[in-house]
Design a protein around this motif. Sequence first.
Motif, mmCIF file in Angstrom:
data_model
loop_
_atom_site.group_PDB
_atom_site.id
_atom_site.type_symbol
_atom_site.label_atom_id
_atom_site.label_comp_id
_atom_site.label_asym_id
_atom_site.label_seq_id
_atom_site.Cartn_x
_atom_site.Cartn_y
_atom_site.Cartn_z
ATOM 1 N N ILE A 48 0.817 -1.257 -0.003
ATOM 2 C CA ILE A 48 -0.015 0.106 -0.180
ATOM 3 C C ILE A 48 1.022 1.172 -0.096
ATOM 4 O O ILE A 48 1.761 1.287 0.801
ATOM 5 C CB ILE A 48 -0.833 -0.008 1.287
ATOM 6 C CG1 ILE A 48 -1.797 -1.225 1.206
ATOM 7 C CG2 ILE A 48 -1.749 1.257 1.387
ATOM 8 C CD1 ILE A 48 -2.618 -1.369 2.305
ATOM 9 N N GLU A 80 -0.137 5.118 -0.056
ATOM 10 C CA GLU A 80 -1.309 6.126 0.022
ATOM 11 C C GLU A 80 -1.023 7.282 -0.546
ATOM 12 O O GLU A 80 0.047 7.726 -0.175
ATOM 13 C CB GLU A 80 -1.605 6.265 1.319
ATOM 14 C CG GLU A 80 -2.480 4.912 1.892
ATOM 15 C CD GLU A 80 -3.137 5.216 3.397
ATOM 16 O OE1 GLU A 80 -3.104 6.189 3.984
ATOM 17 O OE2 GLU A 80 -3.641 4.080 3.859
ATOM 18 N N GLY A 81 -1.732 7.902 -1.517
ATOM 19 C CA GLY A 81 -1.697 9.252 -2.080
ATOM 20 C C GLY A 81 -0.234 9.363 -3.018
ATOM 21 O O GLY A 81 0.127 10.616 -3.211
ATOM 22 N N ASP A 127 1.505 10.534 -5.943
ATOM 23 C CA ASP A 127 1.037 11.304 -6.775
ATOM 24 C C ASP A 127 1.939 11.934 -7.443
ATOM 25 O O ASP A 127 2.457 13.201 -7.421
ATOM 26 C CB ASP A 127 0.088 12.553 -6.259
ATOM 27 C CG ASP A 127 -0.586 13.276 -7.090
ATOM 28 O OD1 ASP A 127 -0.763 12.740 -8.350
ATOM 29 O OD2 ASP A 127 -0.842 14.772 -7.010
ATOM 30 N N LYS A 154 3.296 -0.297 5.011
ATOM 31 C CA LYS A 154 2.752 0.747 3.896
ATOM 32 C C LYS A 154 3.315 1.971 4.093
ATOM 33 O O LYS A 154 4.283 2.342 5.088
ATOM 34 C CB LYS A 154 1.252 0.978 4.148
ATOM 35 C CG LYS A 154 0.906 1.625 5.488
ATOM 36 C CD LYS A 154 -0.694 2.061 5.401
ATOM 37 C CE LYS A 154 -0.967 3.133 6.372
ATOM 38 N NZ LYS A 154 -2.532 3.302 6.533
ATOM 39 N N VAL A 182 3.030 6.545 3.206
ATOM 40 C CA VAL A 182 2.119 7.338 2.993
ATOM 41 C C VAL A 182 2.857 8.550 2.234
ATOM 42 O O VAL A 182 3.810 8.965 2.613
ATOM 43 C CB VAL A 182 1.320 8.070 4.186
ATOM 44 C CG1 VAL A 182 0.288 9.029 3.702
ATOM 45 C CG2 VAL A 182 0.664 6.638 4.879
ATOM 46 N N TYR A 183 2.499 8.895 1.130
ATOM 47 C CA TYR A 183 3.172 10.142 0.396
ATOM 48 C C TYR A 183 3.108 11.423 1.200
ATOM 49 O O TYR A 183 1.955 11.871 1.565
ATOM 50 C CB TYR A 183 2.616 10.058 -0.899
ATOM 51 C CG TYR A 183 3.021 11.201 -1.941
ATOM 52 C CD1 TYR A 183 4.301 10.983 -2.490
ATOM 53 C CD2 TYR A 183 2.265 12.336 -2.128
ATOM 54 C CE1 TYR A 183 4.887 12.141 -3.218
ATOM 55 C CE2 TYR A 183 3.073 13.420 -2.884
ATOM 56 C CZ TYR A 183 4.254 13.095 -3.741
ATOM 57 O OH TYR A 183 4.618 14.085 -4.239
#
Length: 243
Positions: free
Chosen positions: A101, A103-104, A106, A135, A137-138
């Motif tokens: 995972i 997340e975010g 981009d 995981k 998270v960006y």
Amino acid sequence: MCFNEHYTTTQLIRSLYIYGLLITLILKEMSRLHLFIAFIVFCLFFTSCLKDQENDKEKIVEITIYPETGYGASIMSDIWTQPLIFSDNDDNQKQMLVDIIFEGLDIDYERGYKYTLSAEKVWMHEPLQDVSSIKYVYIELLSKEKVITENSEENIELFVSPETVKFTPKYPSEFEDDQSPKIYNALHTKKTGSDNWMTLPAIEGFNFEEGYEYVLNVKKITQVDPYLIRFVLLEIKSKTLRN
């Protein structure tokens, strides 16, 4: 305690015995108190550890995304694709972004460029089924650098499996007329002596027959602008029928 001269030997022994019992009882009570205090401290420490284990552990890391993609499939799919290859500065181990995972995330990824970004790395206490327990998270993009700047050619030897696999390209993505992802029956191949499998829609000049395994000499051509990798047949070294 003091003794006078009128104490008999028996009385003296009895008095010493009584005082000895009193001292022993006092020491036992102190030991019990110390043991009780130690037990309370242990319980508090153990409870704190349990709470730490029940929470996700987090750390800010720097991520590197590399200029060439890999080949792989999710554990929940039989369709191969082109996952990003990345590492973080916590362990510096290259891995494919498959069943992880993020997340975010981009970024407008382009092959040929190396990306550096900041992210939060999370060790999940209760990870989802069939995904990594870690995981990301960006947070933000730190840099984007073009590192493959020249066209190149390389002669390599490939082993080709007797069966094809399903493959959908991702960089760039290809679509059918109904806008569904285009899926190829791709060659399942790897460099001889390597354990890293590739999925190639085609090798120019090579006609594959299912059921046969091959060893090929091919030329790998890397084109910079637009970024493209081609494989061209030079020689069929062997062709073996497999049941």
